[in-house]
Design an enzyme around this catalytic site. Sequence first.
Site, mmCIF file in Angstrom:
data_model
loop_
_atom_site.group_PDB
_atom_site.id
_atom_site.type_symbol
_atom_site.label_atom_id
_atom_site.label_comp_id
_atom_site.label_asym_id
_atom_site.label_seq_id
_atom_site.Cartn_x
_atom_site.Cartn_y
_atom_site.Cartn_z
ATOM 1 N N LYS A 255 0.842 -1.205 0.000
ATOM 2 C CA LYS A 255 0.000 0.000 0.000
ATOM 3 C C LYS A 255 0.875 1.252 0.000
ATOM 4 O O LYS A 255 2.082 1.171 0.252
ATOM 5 C CB LYS A 255 -0.919 -0.017 1.216
ATOM 6 C CG LYS A 255 -0.204 0.019 2.549
ATOM 7 C CD LYS A 255 -1.176 -0.285 3.684
ATOM 8 C CE LYS A 255 -0.456 -0.291 5.023
ATOM 9 N NZ LYS A 255 -1.294 -0.849 6.086
ATOM 10 N N ARG B 92 -11.130 -0.353 14.259
ATOM 11 C CA ARG B 92 -10.958 0.440 13.048
ATOM 12 C C ARG B 92 -11.897 -0.154 12.003
ATOM 13 O O ARG B 92 -12.969 0.362 11.778
ATOM 14 C CB ARG B 92 -9.483 0.375 12.625
ATOM 15 C CG ARG B 92 -9.019 1.515 11.787
ATOM 16 C CD ARG B 92 -7.524 1.501 11.592
ATOM 17 N NE ARG B 92 -6.998 0.259 10.995
ATOM 18 C CZ ARG B 92 -5.753 0.082 10.601
ATOM 19 N NH1 ARG B 92 -4.873 1.053 10.749
ATOM 20 N NH2 ARG B 92 -5.361 -1.049 10.074
ATOM 21 N N TYR C 61 17.101 28.559 10.516
ATOM 22 C CA TYR C 61 15.917 29.234 11.056
ATOM 23 C C TYR C 61 15.821 29.077 12.564
ATOM 24 O O TYR C 61 16.051 27.985 13.087
ATOM 25 C CB TYR C 61 14.642 28.662 10.430
ATOM 26 C CG TYR C 61 14.434 29.056 8.992
ATOM 27 C CD1 TYR C 61 14.216 30.381 8.634
ATOM 28 C CD2 TYR C 61 14.440 28.093 7.997
ATOM 29 C CE1 TYR C 61 14.018 30.738 7.313
ATOM 30 C CE2 TYR C 61 14.234 28.428 6.670
ATOM 31 C CZ TYR C 61 14.029 29.761 6.334
ATOM 32 O OH TYR C 61 13.831 30.106 5.021
ATOM 33 N N MET D 105 13.253 23.860 4.081
ATOM 34 C CA MET D 105 12.428 23.210 3.050
ATOM 35 C C MET D 105 13.278 22.357 2.113
ATOM 36 O O MET D 105 12.924 21.222 1.784
ATOM 37 C CB MET D 105 11.653 24.262 2.255
ATOM 38 C CG MET D 105 10.742 23.658 1.213
ATOM 39 S SD MET D 105 9.905 24.882 0.205
ATOM 40 C CE MET D 105 8.715 25.525 1.358
HETATM 41 C C1 LIG Z 1 -0.674 -1.974 6.630
HETATM 42 C C2 LIG Z 1 -1.313 -3.245 6.954
HETATM 43 C C3 LIG Z 1 -0.531 -4.388 7.142
HETATM 44 C C4 LIG Z 1 0.969 -4.358 7.117
HETATM 45 O O1 LIG Z 1 1.432 -3.683 8.269
HETATM 46 P P1 LIG Z 1 2.983 -3.581 8.613
HETATM 47 O O2 LIG Z 1 2.994 -3.082 10.001
HETATM 48 O O3 LIG Z 1 3.572 -2.610 7.654
HETATM 49 O O4 LIG Z 1 3.549 -4.926 8.452
HETATM 50 C C5 LIG Z 1 -1.178 -5.584 7.360
HETATM 51 N N1 LIG Z 1 -2.524 -5.643 7.415
HETATM 52 C C6 LIG Z 1 -3.309 -4.562 7.254
HETATM 53 C C7 LIG Z 1 -4.793 -4.693 7.338
HETATM 54 C C8 LIG Z 1 -2.731 -3.319 7.034
HETATM 55 O O5 LIG Z 1 -3.496 -2.240 6.872
#
Ligand SMILES: *Cc1c(COP(=O)(O)O)cnc(C)c1O
Length: 375
Positions: free
Chosen positions: A44, A139, A271, A319
């Site tokens: 992802k 969630r 800065y 930046m």
């Molecule tokens: C992102 C995600 C993972 C992988 O998580 P990591 O901590 O990066 O291994 C697995 N399952 C679900 C549902 C996720 O959203």
Amino acid sequence: MPRPISATISLSSLSHNLRIVAQQLTDGGVSAGRQRPSIWAVIKANAYGHGIENAISGFGQAEGLAMLDLDEAVRCREAGWTKPILLLEGFFEPADVETLVRHRLTTTVHCQEQLDMLSASRVPEPIDAFIKLNTGMNRLGFSTNDYLAAYGQAQALQARGILGTLGKMTHFARADDDAIVTQQQLRMFNQITQGLPGEVSLCNSAATLAPGLWASVPDRQDQWVRPGICLYGSSPFAEKSAAEFGLLPAMTLAAKLISVRSISTGEAIGYGCTFVSSRSMRIGVVACGYADGYPRHAVTGTPITVEGVCTRLLGRVSMDMLAVDLTPVPQARVGSSAVLWGDGGPSVDEVAAAAGTIGYELLCAVAARIPKIIS
Ligand SMILES: *Cc1c(COP(=O)(O)O)cnc(C)c1O
């Protein structure tokens, strides 16, 4: 000439890390002859900033890919990935159902609205699905009270030819830091899903690598794990480094010095003048800033490597630039190389810790303007 900054993505490190995870699962299975689970390589967020196409090349040996953007899933099919693809959030609107069918995407089903959308669909081929249980993350997923009814609805959709194979999944909230909570979640999952047919998908990186956890999952056929961050060479644990698992950084963020100067006692840098020198010293300016994805909250002292020598960040990150201490690197000059994280530099997790965040955030935030070099 473009700015002297680049992110090098190592395909061999991606493959290596996948092998390490597979090895860990085999060893962690303990009982002889136990099959290792199949691996959904989680890609992802543009493969945690590494690029979907690179991840497909690096993870060719994985049994499946998991992500949550339908467009990214389609890109995987277009890039030639023919094995399963799991959508971790499932689909979002009725029109998506057609995309699932056309590209043979496996969907998560986590809420009643998704079941309703499926029920109202007409599909030429059934869609494979994992029905998600909420075991405490709060969630996504059906609550323990609703799960059996939801699974029953999914079976009815299966009988109507809308859904194909059905699996069961959940997500651990504290696999990185609390084995007791994780075992509670696992027990709840086993209790609720007991007797329901289908493949099982449980573990993220932390649960996959946590000592003993995988071994404690009941010996069922058809298990899938879902590692993400560890495949990119970053650790899911605060207390244990990726290197300790034998994982290699898949991304190296490197830039060059574009200015070198000497400052005297009492002079400040950047800065807010947050760093004031207590002696005369040489400093360098690196062509990397928060617009590149380097964390602005990194503090003075955050490790950075210049010409192969470990030194430190000084003052606030700008930046497009940041300053480094050249005291330990007297040979440094304009054009010298600096590694912000990755191969030959600090780990992304060390930089993240110095900025009060986690490696995940830094990898995902690497700016689109940085050229990626594939190695
Ligand atoms: C992102 C995600 C993972 C992988 O998580 P990591 O901590 O990066 O291994 C697995 N399952 C679900 C549902 C996720 O959203």
